[in-house]
Design a protein around this motif. Structure first.
Motif, short mmCIF file in Angstrom:
data_model
loop_
_atom_site.label_atom_id
_atom_site.label_comp_id
_atom_site.label_asym_id
_atom_site.label_seq_id
_atom_site.Cartn_x
_atom_site.Cartn_y
_atom_site.Cartn_z
N PHE A 168 -12.13 -2.27 -30.51
CA PHE A 168 -10.77 -1.98 -30.94
C PHE A 168 -10.83 -0.77 -31.82
O PHE A 168 -12.07 -0.61 -32.37
CB PHE A 168 -10.05 -3.01 -31.48
N VAL A 187 3.67 0.98 -33.41
CA VAL A 187 2.41 1.23 -32.75
C VAL A 187 2.54 1.91 -31.31
O VAL A 187 1.67 2.72 -30.87
CB VAL A 187 1.85 -0.04 -32.50
N THR A 225 1.09 -7.69 -27.30
CA THR A 225 1.04 -6.89 -26.01
C THR A 225 2.19 -5.99 -25.48
O THR A 225 3.26 -6.76 -25.46
CB THR A 225 0.40 -7.66 -24.81
N TYR A 229 1.78 0.34 -22.88
CA TYR A 229 1.22 0.93 -24.12
C TYR A 229 0.01 0.42 -25.04
O TYR A 229 -0.82 0.90 -25.66
CB TYR A 229 2.45 0.80 -25.38
N GLY A 230 -0.29 -1.06 -24.39
CA GLY A 230 -1.69 -1.68 -24.74
C GLY A 230 -1.50 -3.02 -25.70
O GLY A 230 -0.46 -3.30 -25.50
N LYS A 231 -2.73 -3.28 -25.88
CA LYS A 231 -2.87 -4.59 -26.51
C LYS A 231 -3.21 -4.23 -28.04
O LYS A 231 -4.22 -3.84 -28.17
CB LYS A 231 -3.62 -5.58 -25.84
N TYR A 232 -2.67 -5.26 -28.91
CA TYR A 232 -2.91 -4.97 -30.45
C TYR A 232 -3.06 -6.43 -31.25
O TYR A 232 -2.42 -7.51 -30.84
CB TYR A 232 -1.67 -4.34 -31.26
N GLU A 251 -4.94 -3.69 -35.05
CA GLU A 251 -6.38 -3.49 -34.08
C GLU A 251 -5.89 -3.13 -32.64
O GLU A 251 -5.27 -3.98 -32.08
CB GLU A 251 -7.40 -4.31 -34.39
N LYS A 252 -6.18 -1.90 -32.21
CA LYS A 252 -5.90 -1.74 -30.95
C LYS A 252 -7.00 -1.77 -30.01
O LYS A 252 -7.91 -1.18 -30.26
CB LYS A 252 -5.24 -0.31 -30.75
N TYR A 253 -6.89 -2.88 -29.24
CA TYR A 253 -7.80 -3.03 -28.01
C TYR A 253 -8.12 -1.75 -27.03
O TYR A 253 -7.04 -1.27 -26.75
CB TYR A 253 -7.58 -4.38 -27.23
#
Length: 254
Positions: A168, A187, A225, A229-232, A251-253
């Protein structure tokens, strides 16, 4: 509930009933976030039959469901999950590969999506979590990702690296509050109105549960999630600036 959703819950209910009637553990395929949320919302349909989930490592996104418990079941209780390492034959001539490249190559083998769990890409390699029964097939048939020749190895019995989850990157973002819509906007790099649209469209999950409340408050360690855009992982407020502006860390995975 749509017809597909009813069919999905019926499938899980059948697994739960079979576990109870035969005193054995039963397992589903890999569930995505929407399916996990649907399962949790309808778990009363399982009539109290216990279940657990696992996807092969802590913090995974796609998980299997296991019905049964050691009090009323016999047989193997280990989740039938294999971990396959996919590596370029020659890293020097390997192209840049991403998650979509690996997933696309696996789907081109004719596999159903619920047979494949998380795919963790690290550099030019990847770890693929899959249903155990198809591991040998993948190792034999998966020989190319995009234009890169690859080799596969079953590493299910090898200990994973000390890092339990994905890599991350840390981000610090200014927000007006810890409301869900404010943090999603920060985010995702969009406006509050677009963030609200994402939430109402069912594209935002908190701790793997669908969250449709713009005003929901995130807490430290919550996992956010945003589809597309992603998971954080939300760490919390790092400091409060002038005029009460909050600065949060996530924290962005990757």
């Amino acid at each position: 509930m749509t017809q597909d959703e009813r069919f999905f819950i019926k499938h899980l209910t059948d697994l739960a009933e079979r576990s109870f009637q035969k005193s054995i553990y039963t397992f589903s395929g890999f569930l995505n976030l929407a399916e996990q949320d649907l399962m949790q919302r309808n778990k009363k349909e399982f009539h109290g039959i216990p279940f657990e989930t696992d996807g092969g490592y802590p913090g995974c996104e796609r998980v299997m469901v296991r019905f049964g418990s050691e009090e009323n079941c016999y047989g193997e209780d280990t989740f039938p999950i294999a971990r396959i390492k996919v590596m370029p034959k020659n890293a020097k001539f390997s192209g840049d590969l991403g998650h979509r490249d690996f997933l696309g190559a696996l789907m081109n083998l004719g596999l159903e999506r619920d047979r494949i769990g998380d795919i963790i890409v690290s550099g030019k390699e990847a770890e693929v979590f899959c249903v155990q029964e198809i591991a040998a097939f993948i190792i034999e048939k998966l020989d190319r990702i995009a234009h890169t020749a690859v080799v596969c190895e079953d590493v299910s019995d090898e200990p994973r690296e000390t890092q339990a989850e994905r890599n991350f990157i840390e981000l610090v973002k200014p927000v007006s509050s810890e409301r869900l819509d404010a943090i999603v906007a920060a985010v995702a790099g969009c406006s509050r109105s677009v963030a609200a649209e994402l939430i109402q469209a069912g594209k935002v999950y908190v701790n793997q549960r669908l969250c449709e409340s713009n005003s929901a408050q995130l807490k430290p360690e919550d996992v956010l999630t945003i589809r597309g855009y992603g998971k954080y992982r939300y760490v919390g407020v790092t400091y409060t600036g002038r005029k009460g502006k909050l600065h949060i860390k996530v924290e962005k995975y990757v």
